[in-house]
Design a protein around this motif. Structure first.
Motif, PDB file in Angstrom:
ATOM      1  N   ARG A 261       0.824  -1.225   0.000  1.00 21.39           N
ATOM      2  CA  ARG A 261       0.000   0.000   0.000  1.00 21.39           C
ATOM      3  C   ARG A 261       0.857   1.274   0.000  1.00 21.39           C
ATOM      4  N   ASP A 262       2.063   1.135  -0.386  1.00 24.33           N
ATOM      5  CA  ASP A 262       2.920   2.317  -0.513  1.00 24.33           C
ATOM      6  C   ASP A 262       2.902   2.782  -1.966  1.00 24.33           C
ATOM      7  N   PRO A 263       3.154   4.064  -2.166  1.00 22.39           N
ATOM      8  CA  PRO A 263       3.227   4.532  -3.562  1.00 22.39           C
ATOM      9  C   PRO A 263       4.313   3.770  -4.301  1.00 22.39           C
ATOM     10  N   SER A 264       3.988   3.363  -5.495  1.00 26.42           N
ATOM     11  CA  SER A 264       4.905   2.564  -6.282  1.00 26.42           C
ATOM     12  C   SER A 264       6.098   3.379  -6.674  1.00 26.42           C
ATOM     13  N   PRO A 265       7.288   2.892  -6.506  1.00 22.06           N
ATOM     14  CA  PRO A 265       8.477   3.598  -6.925  1.00 22.06           C
ATOM     15  C   PRO A 265       8.516   3.694  -8.444  1.00 22.06           C
ATOM     16  N   VAL A 266       9.463   4.475  -8.873  1.00 21.11           N
ATOM     17  CA  VAL A 266       9.581   4.704 -10.321  1.00 21.11           C
ATOM     18  C   VAL A 266      10.112   3.432 -10.965  1.00 21.11           C
ATOM     19  N   LYS A 267       9.386   3.070 -12.019  1.00 21.26           N
ATOM     20  CA  LYS A 267       9.785   1.899 -12.807  1.00 21.26           C
ATOM     21  C   LYS A 267       9.467   2.171 -14.252  1.00 21.26           C
ATOM     22  N   ASP A 268       9.969   1.311 -15.085  1.00 16.92           N
ATOM     23  CA  ASP A 268       9.683   1.480 -16.510  1.00 16.92           C
ATOM     24  C   ASP A 268       8.228   1.175 -16.833  1.00 16.92           C
ATOM     25  N   GLU A 269       7.710   0.298 -16.082  1.00 14.34           N
ATOM     26  CA  GLU A 269       6.353  -0.184 -16.450  1.00 14.34           C
ATOM     27  C   GLU A 269       5.617  -0.557 -15.185  1.00 14.34           C
ATOM     28  N   TYR A 270       4.295  -0.278 -15.211  1.00 23.10           N
ATOM     29  CA  TYR A 270       3.439  -0.582 -14.056  1.00 23.10           C
ATOM     30  C   TYR A 270       2.237  -1.393 -14.545  1.00 23.10           C
ATOM     31  N   ALA A 271       1.630  -2.118 -13.593  1.00 20.11           N
ATOM     32  CA  ALA A 271       0.409  -2.887 -13.915  1.00 20.11           C
ATOM     33  C   ALA A 271      -0.592  -2.724 -12.789  1.00 20.11           C
ATOM     34  N   PRO A 272      -1.148  -1.481 -12.618  1.00 21.66           N
ATOM     35  CA  PRO A 272      -2.125  -1.262 -11.539  1.00 21.66           C
ATOM     36  C   PRO A 272      -3.487  -1.876 -11.882  1.00 21.66           C
ATOM     37  N   VAL A 273      -4.214  -2.342 -10.870  1.00 21.28           N
ATOM     38  CA  VAL A 273      -5.546  -2.941 -11.030  1.00 21.28           C
ATOM     39  C   VAL A 273      -6.552  -1.829 -11.191  1.00 21.28           C
ATOM     40  N   ILE A 274      -7.327  -1.848 -12.315  1.00 23.90           N
ATOM     41  CA  ILE A 274      -8.348  -0.826 -12.536  1.00 23.90           C
ATOM     42  C   ILE A 274      -9.750  -1.414 -12.441  1.00 23.90           C
ATOM     43  N   PHE A 275      -9.885  -2.732 -12.779  1.00 21.38           N
ATOM     44  CA  PHE A 275     -11.194  -3.396 -12.651  1.00 21.38           C
ATOM     45  C   PHE A 275     -11.001  -4.611 -11.705  1.00 21.38           C
ATOM     46  N   SER A 276     -11.925  -4.793 -10.784  1.00 23.89           N
ATOM     47  CA  SER A 276     -11.823  -5.946  -9.873  1.00 23.89           C
ATOM     48  C   SER A 276     -13.216  -6.390  -9.438  1.00 23.89           C
ATOM     49  N   GLN A 277     -13.279  -7.645  -9.121  1.00 24.21           N
ATOM     50  CA  GLN A 277     -14.523  -8.219  -8.572  1.00 24.21           C
ATOM     51  C   GLN A 277     -14.671  -7.712  -7.152  1.00 24.21           C
TER      52      GLN A 277
END
Length: 990
Positions: free
Chosen positions: A160-176
């Protein structure tokens, strides 16, 4: 003595041989038993091994079946688990296509969080094993700021911490809704998740993470990741093309524990199996997905089924084992034990059979040993009896011989009485010895019967003569009757037949004080059919004037006294004598029925069962009052059975006894009669044929007996019951001119009872009438028949006109002598013994003969020499076998030799063999010398010994002897021994 030593040596040799055989047999039996026991032990070991093999084989089969069942169940569960995963993966794949179509191919997007949540909630039943699905969008770092502004939240890590800088992210936008808590979380923030996403977009296939604890349920689970492309890709798209076309990732969390639990729940009720699911991507460190960390249960069996969940980068497997240990293999145990027991029993049966055979052989050997011992004991017994017999008979021979010689001298009445008493006692002792030895012979099975012709009627007369004195002293009737159907001459053993009759008659005389003793002989074929018939009326008068009287006595028996056996009554008796016209087949075999009836004291009922038991008597008083040993009937029974018959009796206390026996004999052929060198008995006079007699007797049975003796002499007999009836019959015949039947009687025989109890003047009137008769015929002679008579009665009978008196028992020879004297016809009967081998016959045979007597006992030599010299023989004696050889060198003067058997230095058998060898050598020399016409040398040698066991006739013949005389010998025995070797010389009347 040498003979005894040889016998003892033979017994010792036999026993030694048997002992050696016994030792060998014992060794063989022990060896056989040891072999059988060894074979049994080897058999037990063999079947134990086979039983163990059977157990192992059945247990192995059980394990194979158990393993096959485990494999089947494990594979079944693996397939079901794999199918369940495949279904869930397919649903996730379908959801991926849905997102790709409605989110990227539509502009604007047709899917938002609300729509995705509603759709996934409504289709959650299709994914029962998934805790939830979510879509993570691919966000490059360059677009992160715009993306966060657009979504209204920042990208966070798993913590639950802010994601550090990376080249690519995969955050969840849709969930059950069930996993809405993962919204905005970068799925690439975890190392394993990141690797998982990279594999998924590179392959275009579903990939799984390694097991981990799911948030919320804390169950072990895995995350399934599918790539979502923003454009359609060809099937052979490259990795770069796939990475470039990737727009996001759809993932779902699988609750592996719940999945397997559901699966096993569907298979509940079947055998419990412990199931473990592992992720074995790293084979050295497998990760458990389901099941206990340290499983229990049956560790002996394990089956691994591989699982293919569609992830090419991860490997999974299912490990199955039984929860319960294998049950006790009772079938294998029972089968192996049953096999062991059955074949153990089979082996034991064979072992038992072998032991039984060995036991039988051992018993047989023991029986043989006992047989040998019994034979040895029998030999010893025979030797003992022979020795005892010899030792007793030898002095008894001297005693009786000297007494006989003493009786031939001049003695006064007292001296003669003493000598005769001593002689009678000696003969009684010899008789007792003979009975005991006979019993011993019978028990040993060595008693054999002769088969020689003999005259039955003469033997019965001799038996009656033997007991005539005692019967007269007691005043009892002693009579014999032989049916006309019985042949004159029979073939059998006359001595043993006489012995049976003598025993039975002797017992009857001993135990009878009044009444009668009646001996009857009939053919068994005649008596059997008539015993069941009822007697009819009195027999009618026959053409010759026969009248059978209805008896006037109380009982129609011989004496008028009641008899024990009603079947021998007058009714049955007259049926027998009146039905002699019955014809039976003239067979060679003849079965006689002999009965001896008496009116004595009878046998007590309790004692009747042991009558034939040796040495048993009715009670002790019998022995005291009457004497005897109780062995006679036992011997008689054995002798009768040897003659092929049976003996039985009927006895009533105080009434009497009737003994009946049968004997199987043979008819004598005429050729055998013609071959006889001497007559069987003294022929009866023939001068009475054609004469007629009247018998007056009020007792019909007694009258029939008198007629029997007269008919043997050829006399015609008429029976009457009283003097008046006889007088009437004579008167009628005097007035009748018919020849034959009307002939005047030559003699009238009147029974004493009929004379004593008739009218006093009946007999004188009849005699006067005969004298005054006008017929010129000779007046019939009258003879009185009496059982006993006093001097006064004898004088009275003479005065009444009786010519003579015959004192019973009647015998044909005695009746003939009386008739010759009364009628004055023929020569008077020779004085002396009534048997044919009397003193005169012996004198005619032995007179002038030179006889050698060989005996080691001086007294025996004196007795034998005296007995032979008495009959005119010239006797020379020697005391040994060697002395006999010296005297018998050929040629010699002796006509016969009486040889003792048991002698020192050389016994009689050995001496006889040497004598025969000398004779044989001399005969061969005569033949070679041309003297074939001369008679061969063969001197009769007769065994003379008291040893009645060893000196048997067969042994005598075997060594070359010609006959056998038992000591002490009497005139009759002596005559029987020498008569067949010497012809009788005529004797002058002087």
């Amino acid at each position: 003595m040498s003979l005894k030593m040889k016998s003892h040596h033979a017994v010792a040799v036999i026993l030694n041989e048997r002992l050696a055989v016994k030792q060998r047999a014992n060794k063989l039996i022990l060896l056989t038993k040891g072999r059988l026991l060894t074979m049994l032990l080897l058999w037990i070991i063999l079947i134990a091994c086979l039983s163990f093999c059977i157990y192992n084989k059945m247990e192995a089969d059980n394990m194979v079946r158990r393993k096959e069942f485990l494999v089947s169940m494990c594979d079944q569960r693996a397939r079901m688990l794999q199918d369940q995963f495949s279904v869930s993966v397919n649903h996730v794949h379908a959801l991926t296509i849905l997102v790709s179509t409605f989110h990227f191919y539509k502009n604007p997007s047709a899917i938002d969080q609300e729509t995705f949540a509603q759709y996934t909630a409504s289709t959650a039943f299709e994914r029962p094993l998934m805790s939830g699905v979510a879509y993570a969008h691919r966000v490059m770092h360059s677009n992160r700021e715009n993306f966060e502004k657009q979504q209204g939240w920042i990208i966070k890590t798993m913590n639950r911490d802010p994601s550090p800088v990376k080249d690519e992210y995969a955050p969840v936008i849709f969930s059950q809704e069930t996993i809405s808590y993962i919204e905005s979380i970068d799925m690439m923030s975890g190392e394993e998740d990141r690797e998982n996403i990279f594999r998924a977009r590179a392959t275009g296939k579903a990939v799984f993470t390694s097991p981990f604890r799911l948030l919320g349920s804390h169950h072990l689970g895995v995350v399934l990741t599918f790539p979502v492309y923003n454009s359609k890709l060809p099937a052979d798209a490259t990795v770069e093309e796939r990475v470039k076309a990737t727009a996001g990732y759809l993932g779902g969390a699988f609750d592996v524990e719940s999945l397997v639990e559901n699966l096993l729940g569907q298979l509940a009720g079947k055998q419990a199996v412990v199931v473990n699911v592992y992720d074995v991507t790293n084979s050295s460190d497998p990760l458990i997905m389901y099941g206990p960390q340290y499983p229990d249960g049956d560790m002996s069996l394990l089956h691994i089924s591989m699982l293919d969940f569609g992830d090419p980068f991860r490997k999974h497997e299912m490990r199955c084992r039984y929860l319960q240990h294998p049950p006790t293999p009772w079938m294998a145990i029972n089968s192996s034990i049953g096999f062991f027991v059955i074949f153990l029993l089979v082996g034991y049966i064979f072992y038992g059979a072998g032991i039984h055979i060995v036991k039988i052989e051992e018993d047989f050997r023991k029986m043989q040993e006992l047989k040998v011992r019994a034979e040895a004991a029998d030999i010893a017994k025979s030797q003992f009896l022979a020795t005892v017999s010899h030792e007793i008979r030898t002095p008894m021979n001297g005693v009786l011989g000297m007494l006989a010689m003493l009786l031939d001298t001049d003695l006064d009445s007292n001296q003669r009485g003493y000598a005769q008493t001593a002689q009678a006692c000696g003969k009684a002792l010899i008789t007792l010895i003979n009975e005991v030895l006979d019993r011993a012979k019978i028990e040993a099975g060595k008693l054999e019967l002769d088969a020689v012709p003999f005259d039955l009627r003469s033997i019965l007369d001799d038996v009656l003569s033997l007991f005539s004195g005692k019967s007269r002293d007691k005043g009892i009737e002693l009579a014999v009757f032989v049916s006309d159907k019985v042949p004159e001459v029979l073939v059998g053993d006359p001595g043993r037949f006489r012995q049976v009759i003598t025993n039975l008659v002797g017992n009857s005389v001993k135990f009878t004080e009044r009444g009668h003793i009646f001996v009857q002989v009939h053919l068994a074929e005649n008596t059997n059919p008539l015993m069941d018939e009822k007697a009819g009326a009195c027999i009618k008068r026959t053409p010759d004037g026969l009248e059978v009287i209805s008896g006037g006595s109380q009982f129609n028996t011989l004496s008028g006294y009641e008899a024990a056996d009603d079947r021998n009554s007058w009714k049955k008796f007259k049926l027998l004598i009146s039905n002699e016209e019955l014809q039976f087949d003239n067979l060679d075999n003849v079965t006689l029925m002999v009965s001896v009836e008496d009116t004595g004291i009878g046998i007590p009922l309790p004692a009747q069962e042991q009558v034939f038991t040796p040495f048993m008597q009715a009670d002790s008083s019998t022995s005291r009052n009457y004497g005897g040993t109780g062995i006679g009937l036992s011997i008689s029974k054995c002798l009768v059975e040897l003659m092929g018959g049976q003996i039985k009796f009927i006895s009533r206390p105080h009434i009497g006894s009737t003994f009946t026996f049968t004997a199987a004999l043979q008819r004598c052929e005429r050729a055998a009669l013609n071959d006889l060198k001497r007559p069987l008995s003294e022929p009866l006079p023939t001068g009475f044929k054609g004469m007629k007699a009247i018998v007056v007797d009020g007792k019909p049975v007694r009258g029939i007996v008198t007629r029997y003796h007269l008919q043997r002499l050829g006399i015609l007999v008429e029976l009457t019951s009283s003097i008046k009836v006889a007088r009437s019959a004579v008167s009628k015949q005097n007035g009748c001119s018919r020849p034959g039947n009307g002939k005047q009687p030559d003699v009238v025989l009147i029974e004493k009872d009929s004379w004593m109890f008739t009218e006093d003047n009946a007999l004188p009137e009849w005699l006067l009438e005969l004298k005054q008769s006008g017929h010129k015929v000779e007046q019939p002679k009258m003879i009185l028949l009496a059982t006993s008579i006093t001097s006064a009665e004898s004088v009275k009978a003479k005065a009444a006109g009786f010519s003579d008196t015959i004192v019973k028992p009647l015998r044909a020879s005695m009746v003939a002598a009386c008739l010759q004297q009364v009628l004055g016809i023929g020569s008077r009967r020779r004085q002396g013994k009534e048997f044919p081998n009397g003193s005169a016959y012996l004198h005619s045979i032995l007179s002038g003969k030179n006889i050698l007597v060989v005996d080691d006992n001086r007294v025996n030599r004196i007795v034998a020499a005296g007995a032979l010299k008495k009959f005119g023989a010239k006797v020379e004696c020697t005391e040994s076998g060697k002395g006999a050889l010296a005297l018998l060198h050929l040629p010699h003067k002796f006509d016969a030799c009486f040889m003792d058997i048991q002698m020192p230095e050389m016994d009689g058998f050995e001496a006889t063999k040497l004598i025969r060898q000398m004779e044989k050598k001399a005969n061969e020399q005569m033949k070679n010398g041309g003297s074939a016409g001369k008679a061969e040398f063969h001197m009769p040698i007769l065994a003379m010994t008291a040893d009645v066991f060893q000196a048997t006739y067969q042994e005598c013949l075997k060594c070359g002897m010609d006959g056998y005389v038992s000591k002490p010998f009497e005139e009759e025995n002596l005559y029987q021994a020498v008569a067949k070797f010497f012809e009788n010389n005529p004797i002058s009347n002087s």
